[in-house]
Enzyme design. Sequence first.
Site, PDB file in Angstrom:
ATOM      1  N   TYR A  28       0.783  -1.098  -0.147  1.00 24.62           N
ATOM      2  CA  TYR A  28      -0.076  -0.223  -0.178  1.00 24.62           C
ATOM      3  C   TYR A  28       0.823   1.148   0.130  1.00 24.62           C
ATOM      4  O   TYR A  28       2.155   1.278   0.363  1.00 24.62           O
ATOM      5  CB  TYR A  28      -0.589  -0.117   1.169  1.00 24.62           C
ATOM      6  CG  TYR A  28      -1.895  -0.720   1.238  1.00 24.62           C
ATOM      7  CD1 TYR A  28      -3.221  -0.467   0.804  1.00 24.62           C
ATOM      8  CD2 TYR A  28      -2.083  -2.117   1.839  1.00 24.62           C
ATOM      9  CE1 TYR A  28      -4.349  -1.533   0.637  1.00 24.62           C
ATOM     10  CE2 TYR A  28      -2.985  -3.190   1.745  1.00 24.62           C
ATOM     11  CZ  TYR A  28      -4.300  -2.638   1.238  1.00 24.62           C
ATOM     12  OH  TYR A  28      -5.337  -3.620   1.310  1.00 24.62           O
ATOM     13  N   TYR A  33      -1.022 -10.242   0.248  1.00 24.83           N
ATOM     14  CA  TYR A  33       0.184  -9.751   1.198  1.00 24.83           C
ATOM     15  C   TYR A  33      -0.049 -10.217   2.398  1.00 24.83           C
ATOM     16  O   TYR A  33      -1.048 -10.806   2.856  1.00 24.83           O
ATOM     17  CB  TYR A  33       0.102  -8.318   1.172  1.00 24.83           C
ATOM     18  CG  TYR A  33      -0.919  -7.525   1.753  1.00 24.83           C
ATOM     19  CD1 TYR A  33      -1.024  -7.514   3.224  1.00 24.83           C
ATOM     20  CD2 TYR A  33      -2.204  -7.155   0.734  1.00 24.83           C
ATOM     21  CE1 TYR A  33      -2.689  -6.935   3.571  1.00 24.83           C
ATOM     22  CE2 TYR A  33      -3.257  -6.391   1.549  1.00 24.83           C
ATOM     23  CZ  TYR A  33      -3.374  -6.572   2.862  1.00 24.83           C
ATOM     24  OH  TYR A  33      -4.547  -5.795   3.502  1.00 24.83           O
ATOM     25  N   ARG A  66      -3.485 -12.191   3.291  1.00 23.48           N
ATOM     26  CA  ARG A  66      -4.780 -11.635   2.602  1.00 23.48           C
ATOM     27  C   ARG A  66      -4.871 -12.082   1.475  1.00 23.48           C
ATOM     28  O   ARG A  66      -3.947 -11.740   0.511  1.00 23.48           O
ATOM     29  CB  ARG A  66      -4.927 -10.137   2.922  1.00 23.48           C
ATOM     30  CG  ARG A  66      -4.705  -9.273   4.398  1.00 23.48           C
ATOM     31  CD  ARG A  66      -6.078  -9.726   5.103  1.00 23.48           C
ATOM     32  NE  ARG A  66      -7.260 -10.107   4.607  1.00 23.48           N
ATOM     33  CZ  ARG A  66      -8.183  -9.140   4.168  1.00 23.48           C
ATOM     34  NH1 ARG A  66      -7.737  -7.887   4.376  1.00 23.48           N
ATOM     35  NH2 ARG A  66      -9.280  -9.603   3.381  1.00 23.48           N
ATOM     36  N   HIS A  70      -7.726  -8.252  -2.749  1.00 23.86           N
ATOM     37  CA  HIS A  70      -9.028  -7.469  -2.163  1.00 23.86           C
ATOM     38  C   HIS A  70      -8.863  -6.033  -2.553  1.00 23.86           C
ATOM     39  O   HIS A  70      -7.693  -5.470  -2.468  1.00 23.86           O
ATOM     40  CB  HIS A  70      -9.433  -8.047  -0.924  1.00 23.86           C
ATOM     41  CG  HIS A  70      -8.259  -7.295   0.039  1.00 23.86           C
ATOM     42  ND1 HIS A  70      -7.161  -7.912   0.493  1.00 23.86           N
ATOM     43  CD2 HIS A  70      -8.369  -6.135   0.852  1.00 23.86           C
ATOM     44  CE1 HIS A  70      -6.438  -7.396   1.276  1.00 23.86           C
ATOM     45  NE2 HIS A  70      -7.013  -5.993   1.528  1.00 23.86           N
ATOM     46  N   HIS A  91     -10.479  -2.279  -1.090  1.00 19.96           N
ATOM     47  CA  HIS A  91     -11.366  -1.888   0.049  1.00 19.96           C
ATOM     48  C   HIS A  91     -12.243  -0.651  -0.541  1.00 19.96           C
ATOM     49  O   HIS A  91     -11.990   0.156  -1.548  1.00 19.96           O
ATOM     50  CB  HIS A  91     -10.448  -1.039   1.080  1.00 19.96           C
ATOM     51  CG  HIS A  91      -9.500  -1.963   1.714  1.00 19.96           C
ATOM     52  ND1 HIS A  91      -9.734  -2.460   3.043  1.00 19.96           N
ATOM     53  CD2 HIS A  91      -8.296  -2.654   1.513  1.00 19.96           C
ATOM     54  CE1 HIS A  91      -8.752  -3.146   3.518  1.00 19.96           C
ATOM     55  NE2 HIS A  91      -7.915  -3.402   2.669  1.00 19.96           N
TER      56      HIS A  91
HETATM   57 FE   FE2 Z   1      -6.225  -4.518   2.671  1.00 17.00          FE
END
Ligand code: FE2
Length: 236
Positions: free
Chosen positions: A110, A149, A159, A162, A164
């Site tokens: 991110y 990740y 995870r 995905h 958000h």
């Molecule tokens: Fe996330």
Amino acid sequence: MSIRLEPRDPQTQSQGVVPGYAQTGQRWPSQPLQRRPLTAAELTGPAQLARRLGVSGDAARPVHGDLAGYGEKRAIGQLIHLRTRVVDEDGAPVPGAVVEVWHCNAAGKYIHPNDSNEAPKDPNFYGAARLVAGDSGLVELRTIKPAAYPVPDTGGWWRPPHVHFSVWGRVWLSRLVTQMFFPGEPLNDTDAILNAIRDPAARARCIARLVPSARDFLVYEHQIVVRGRKATAAMP
Ligand SMILES: [Fe+2]
């Protein structure tokens, strides 16, 4: 105006404190929820949110976001289009809904400074957009597919890919923060957040649908229900 707030359904919504996911213990109330009368603030606001947030867009047509870029500014990764429709409990579109969307890059990183994952950044990928739903409740995003990740300090929880979403509907009661998943991902079966939703049908509604495309990008369709019995599960 008659709006009734449905009780939170423990089958179709996340069970709250998720074993192995430490932050959920602080995010969810430890005491039973109390009912209280709804006031004008919940039933009418926020007013003119798109204008106050400085989001450009004509409510008569969907706003197209672009996180992928072009040419030398193209983000690394598999090009996808996300077509997300925001609807209410009756399936009616929620035009004007402000949709904030964010996801990691094609290496699982991110842009957020708190992301401690050692995966590389992509200078051409910002990873967040703010859009306004058009008359059909649709928002479209051109982006790259996010990677899986690892979650720090969990002993091996990864995870699945995905996206958000934060959705602001017409009133505060239509506020929803959730996640969208991709079909056919093996990590979907073991993800603590997705599987905190006990009802399989409600889980399935959080997974986008791959639709045929003859173009040079994959197209995924998804629907977000902002409230009601079939409300999309909230996922912080
Ligand atoms: Fe996330």
